[in-house]
Write an enzyme that holds these catalytic residues in place. Structure first.
Site, mmCIF file in Angstrom:
data_model
loop_
_atom_site.group_PDB
_atom_site.id
_atom_site.type_symbol
_atom_site.label_atom_id
_atom_site.label_comp_id
_atom_site.label_asym_id
_atom_site.label_seq_id
_atom_site.Cartn_x
_atom_site.Cartn_y
_atom_site.Cartn_z
ATOM 1 N N ARG A 179 0.853 -1.182 0.000
ATOM 2 C CA ARG A 179 0.000 0.000 0.000
ATOM 3 C C ARG A 179 0.891 1.234 0.000
ATOM 4 N NH1 ARG A 179 -2.098 -3.536 3.946
ATOM 5 N NH2 ARG A 179 -4.215 -4.301 3.487
ATOM 6 N N LYS B 127 -2.263 -2.394 8.006
ATOM 7 C CA LYS B 127 -3.358 -1.875 8.801
ATOM 8 C C LYS B 127 -3.375 -2.522 10.178
ATOM 9 C CE LYS B 127 -6.331 -0.934 4.789
ATOM 10 N NZ LYS B 127 -7.614 -1.257 4.131
ATOM 11 N N ARG C 138 -1.000 -2.050 -6.933
ATOM 12 C CA ARG C 138 -1.277 -3.153 -6.005
ATOM 13 C C ARG C 138 -2.226 -4.167 -6.656
ATOM 14 N NH1 ARG C 138 -1.397 -4.574 -0.434
ATOM 15 N NH2 ARG C 138 -3.473 -5.047 0.399
ATOM 16 N N HIS D 112 -3.975 -9.329 3.460
ATOM 17 C CA HIS D 112 -5.421 -9.393 3.682
ATOM 18 C C HIS D 112 -5.719 -10.306 4.866
ATOM 19 C CE1 HIS D 112 -6.445 -8.240 -0.757
ATOM 20 N NE2 HIS D 112 -6.227 -7.188 0.006
ATOM 21 N N HIS E 35 -3.005 2.233 -5.747
ATOM 22 C CA HIS E 35 -3.732 0.981 -5.594
ATOM 23 C C HIS E 35 -3.820 0.226 -6.919
ATOM 24 C CE1 HIS E 35 -5.230 -0.307 -1.764
ATOM 25 N NE2 HIS E 35 -6.224 -0.973 -2.322
ATOM 26 N N TYR F 244 -9.816 -10.914 -6.929
ATOM 27 C CA TYR F 244 -8.858 -10.878 -8.027
ATOM 28 C C TYR F 244 -8.989 -12.104 -8.920
ATOM 29 C CZ TYR F 244 -6.638 -7.113 -5.415
ATOM 30 O OH TYR F 244 -6.403 -5.946 -4.758
#
Length: 336
Positions: free
Chosen positions: A171, A199, A284, A307, A281, A316
């Site tokens: 990110r 995150k 990414r 994730h 993004h 994806y």
């Protein structure tokens, strides 16, 4: 005074207004007086319910007791399919209209106009899930080649930054948050890893390919020292100076910001002649899609992206299935 629930009210002999129309007007008055909705919201509800009244009129329904769940569901189908007077609505627009209809029927039950709610079981359509937009590999390579003005220290930094973004799937906040010591290269094998802080403070180790390593090495040797000295001279960025400081520095020797990193990418995309909108993004998304196209397991991609759930990564796989369908349709002799 409202008619007893479950009874049929006759049309107003003086105006010819159907009972269901009077009920809609009562509901709209309720929205204004009791709930104080905004003018734009009221206008949308009025427009949506006017179309609903037209649907009921087509079916010969003059009173709410004649409305059942099948009638409301049929209206939703009409919204999605369109008709001679209206184009088909998207799932989002159809959902908004259904919300207005459901609110009207809830009010009718609460106000004693009818004894049942025929719209209670009709769910608004879910908006279509937007698939990530990945760039073709050729576009990614063009962007990387176009990074920065050739021969400048900022060009070295920009190329290293973009190579790291695409090469690790980081990110933008993770990339600009990197310190020099977060990059580790095994001298025996030449293979590298980078520590990304994602995150919620979660950390993950991600392998770094040779292209990104070479770009970062060139920046560390010929670019970053000059930016560090600039910060020392100006008195800015000293907290980020030295080997243990920020990996990517700005022109004043301080840590590169997310906004500046975004600008680096958009300018490189413009120089590369990429006409579609490109964001950090996007790189990414491209990282993940290209891995899956190359045969990577979705759970491996999940770990690389950081994730928490594999279901987040599985979106994806929908992209790669579309690619497979396209290749099949053009390459197989009996695909059509």
């Amino acid at each position: 005074m409202s008619a007893p629930a479950g009874t049929t009210s006759p049309p107003d002999p003086s105006t010819g207004v159907r009972p269901v129309e009077r009920a809609v007007r009562t509901y709209l008055d309720h929205l204004v007086v009791e709930r104080g909705v905004a003018a734009n919201t009221l206008s949308s509800y009025r427009r949506d319910l006017r179309r609903y009244l037209g649907w009921l009129a087509e079916r010969g329904i003059e009173d709410l007791v004649g409305v059942d769940e099948q009638v409301v569901t049929g209206f939703l189908v009409r919204l999605r399919e369109g008709d001679g007077d209206h184009p088909p609505l998207s799932s989002t627009s159809a959902a908004r209209t259904v919300v207005a209809v459901r609110g009207f029927h809830r009010f009718a039950v609460a106000d004693g106009l009818v004894g049942h709610d025929p719209a209670a079981g009709v769910r608004p359509p879910q908006p279509a899930k937007r698939l990530p937009k990945a760039l073709p590999l050729s576009d990614v390579e063009a962007i990387l080649e176009a990074a920065g003005s050739p021969g400048t220290v900022l060009a070295l930094r920009d190329r290293a930054l973009l190579e790291v973004l695409y090469g690790t799937g980081a990110r933008i906040s993770e990339a600009v948050g990197l310190d020099v010591d977060d990059l580790d290269v095994d001298p025996a094998t030449g293979q590298g890893t980078v520590l990304l802080r994602g995150k919620g403070g979660k950390q993950r180790l991600v392998p770094v390919g040779s292209y990104a390593l070479e770009a970062v090495d060139a920046y560390l040797v010929r670019g970053r020292p000059e930016l560090v000295s600039t910060g020392s001279t100006t008195g800015r960025g000293r907290s980020d100076g030295g080997r243990a400081g920020a990996l990517f520095l700005n022109a004043r020797g301080g840590r590169l910001s997310r906004q500046s990193a975004w600008t680096v990418l958009t300018r490189a995309a413009e120089r590369a002649g990429i006409t579609r909108e490109v964001s950090p993004h996007t790189l990414r998304h491209s990282f993940a899609t290209h891995l899956l196209d190359g045969g990577a397991d979705v759970r491996v991609v999940q770990e690389l992206l950081g994730h928490a759930s594999v279901t987040t990564t599985q979106v994806y796989t929908l992209v790669t299935v579309d690619n497979l369908r396209e290749v099949f349709a053009t390459a197989h002799p009996r695909a059509r």
